[in-house]
Write a protein that holds these residues in place. Structure first.
Motif, PDB file in Angstrom:
ATOM      1  N   UNK A 102      -1.018 -11.436  21.351  1.00 17.61           N
ATOM      2  CA  UNK A 102      -1.112 -12.621  22.195  1.00 17.61           C
ATOM      3  C   UNK A 102      -1.010 -12.261  23.678  1.00 17.61           C
ATOM      4  N   UNK A 103      -0.068 -11.398  24.023  1.00 17.15           N
ATOM      5  CA  UNK A 103       0.124 -11.033  25.427  1.00 17.15           C
ATOM      6  C   UNK A 103      -0.986 -10.117  25.933  1.00 17.15           C
ATOM      7  N   UNK A 104      -1.551  -9.301  25.063  1.00 14.34           N
ATOM      8  CA  UNK A 104      -2.712  -8.506  25.463  1.00 14.34           C
ATOM      9  C   UNK A 104      -3.863  -9.410  25.862  1.00 14.34           C
ATOM     10  N   UNK A 105      -4.126 -10.410  25.052  1.00 11.80           N
ATOM     11  CA  UNK A 105      -5.243 -11.314  25.337  1.00 11.80           C
ATOM     12  C   UNK A 105      -4.970 -12.141  26.594  1.00 11.80           C
ATOM     13  N   UNK A 106      -3.707 -12.486  26.820  1.00 11.93           N
ATOM     14  CA  UNK A 106      -3.349 -13.331  27.961  1.00 11.93           C
ATOM     15  C   UNK A 106      -3.361 -12.579  29.288  1.00 11.93           C
ATOM     16  N   UNK A 114      -3.371 -17.948  36.239  1.00 11.75           N
ATOM     17  CA  UNK A 114      -3.539 -19.166  35.446  1.00 11.75           C
ATOM     18  C   UNK A 114      -2.174 -19.650  34.969  1.00 11.75           C
ATOM     19  N   UNK A 115      -1.945 -20.950  35.002  1.00 12.79           N
ATOM     20  CA  UNK A 115      -0.643 -21.489  34.622  1.00 12.79           C
ATOM     21  C   UNK A 115      -0.372 -21.275  33.132  1.00 12.79           C
ATOM     22  N   UNK A 116       0.891 -21.297  32.758  1.00 13.21           N
ATOM     23  CA  UNK A 116       1.312 -20.921  31.407  1.00 13.21           C
ATOM     24  C   UNK A 116       0.712 -21.821  30.327  1.00 13.21           C
ATOM     25  N   UNK A 117       0.668 -23.111  30.554  1.00 14.12           N
ATOM     26  CA  UNK A 117       0.146 -24.024  29.541  1.00 14.12           C
ATOM     27  C   UNK A 117      -1.339 -23.781  29.292  1.00 14.12           C
ATOM     28  N   UNK A 120      -1.768 -20.470  27.465  1.00 11.75           N
ATOM     29  CA  UNK A 120      -1.408 -20.546  26.041  1.00 11.75           C
ATOM     30  C   UNK A 120      -2.531 -21.203  25.237  1.00 11.75           C
ATOM     31  N   UNK A 121      -3.091 -22.272  25.762  1.00 13.44           N
ATOM     32  CA  UNK A 121      -4.168 -22.969  25.056  1.00 13.44           C
ATOM     33  C   UNK A 121      -5.411 -22.098  24.929  1.00 13.44           C
ATOM     34  N   UNK A 122      -5.747 -21.405  25.998  1.00 15.15           N
ATOM     35  CA  UNK A 122      -6.947 -20.558  25.980  1.00 15.15           C
ATOM     36  C   UNK A 122      -6.770 -19.365  25.040  1.00 15.15           C
ATOM     37  N   UNK A 123      -5.592 -18.750  25.048  1.00 15.79           N
ATOM     38  CA  UNK A 123      -5.325 -17.631  24.138  1.00 15.79           C
ATOM     39  C   UNK A 123      -5.401 -18.091  22.685  1.00 15.79           C
ATOM     40  N   UNK A 155      -9.807 -10.639  24.661  1.00 20.18           N
ATOM     41  CA  UNK A 155      -9.265 -10.381  25.997  1.00 20.18           C
ATOM     42  C   UNK A 155     -10.372 -10.381  27.054  1.00 20.18           C
ATOM     43  N   UNK A 156     -11.527  -9.822  26.713  1.00 20.42           N
ATOM     44  CA  UNK A 156     -12.628  -9.753  27.673  1.00 20.42           C
ATOM     45  C   UNK A 156     -13.172 -11.128  28.024  1.00 20.42           C
ATOM     46  N   UNK A 157     -13.044 -12.087  27.111  1.00 24.04           N
ATOM     47  CA  UNK A 157     -13.671 -13.391  27.297  1.00 24.04           C
ATOM     48  C   UNK A 157     -12.695 -14.508  27.643  1.00 24.04           C
ATOM     49  N   UNK A 158     -11.395 -14.226  27.590  1.00 28.84           N
ATOM     50  CA  UNK A 158     -10.402 -15.289  27.674  1.00 28.84           C
ATOM     51  C   UNK A 158     -10.439 -16.022  29.018  1.00 28.84           C
ATOM     52  N   UNK A 159     -10.819 -15.346  30.094  1.00 24.87           N
ATOM     53  CA  UNK A 159     -10.830 -15.973  31.414  1.00 24.87           C
ATOM     54  C   UNK A 159     -12.215 -16.493  31.800  1.00 24.87           C
TER      55      UNK A 159
END
Length: 230
Positions: A102-106, A114-117, A120-123, A155-159
């Motif tokens: 989870x933290x790798x992807x985030x 990006x804010x925490x909420x 978390x939703x995007x991850x 991880x590459x696409x999360x943002x």
């Protein structure tokens, strides 16, 4: 809309054995375009990828991402461009072993403030898409190679980058895992309408893209390819 424009790139390596690696490379890709670049070892594929990413500078030519010329930026500004607009998938995964899945992807979201909420939703969305939401709290070394590469894709696409650069992403995988990762990568790129550049030796991998080019004698040559159904 996202746009990648590469214009007349030239790159030579100086020294006693100086040679022109890229002599006149041009390419355009728009929203949702998925492009493969193939070539023999030493043909300049990695050099081209580094130029597109702004990790190296050409002797001449331009790389524009969403209208921004990377060469007009200093090192710090290019780093920010990579962080905000690009995603990377490597052959060797490059997950951080001391961080959970989870933290790798985030990580890209944290680097972009990006804010925490929202993070978390995007991850959760991406881990669900790659089929690993139930393993979010595990560490990378608990995963198979194919699972680690699926995390790397997330991880590459999360943002939601404009441009995703994939460097031999299936090179360390067996055929079944490679097929899964290739299907996942294509599906997610199309869903996000992102531009994908895949550097690969594999004709199977290249056949999952929309267009294929071969890099030879310093230039790109478009190839006819029957796209695989994935």
């Amino acid at each position: 809309m996202p746009m990648l424009i590469i214009e007349n790139l030239r790159k030579a390596f100086p020294g006693m054995s100086a040679r022109q690696v890229l002599s006149d490379v041009s390419l355009r890709a728009g929203p949702g375009d998925y492009v493969a670049i193939m070539g023999e070892s030493g043909s300049g594929k990695s050099t081209l990828l580094n130029l597109i990413a702004g990790l190296d500078t050409p002797d001449s030519g331009r790389v524009l991402i969403d209208g921004q010329d990377l060469l007009s930026l200093d090192d710090a500004a290019r780093t920010l461009q990579r962080r905000a607009r690009m995603g990377f998938v490597f052959q060797a995964f490059h997950l951080l072993p001391h961080l959970t899945i989870e933290r790798n992807v985030a990580l890209p979201l944290a680097l972009n403030g990006v804010d925490e909420r929202t993070s978390r939703e995007r991850v959760e969305e991406l881990l669900t898409a790659v089929g690993l939401i139930d393993r979010r709290s595990e560490f990378p070394l608990k995963l198979s190679g194919g699972e680690m590469q699926r995390v790397a894709v997330a991880r590459a696409l999360v943002h939601k980058p404009t441009l995703v650069l994939a460097d031999e992403p299936t090179g360390n995988l067996d055929a079944e895992s490679a097929a899964e990762v290739l299907q996942l990568l294509r599906t997610q790129l199309k869903r996000d309408n992102a531009i994908g550049i895949l550097v690969t030796h594999s004709t199977v991998a290249a056949a999952t893209t929309d267009r294929m080019y071969r890099l030879a004698a310093g230039t790109l040559h478009e190839q006819s390819v029957q796209r695989a159904k994935v």
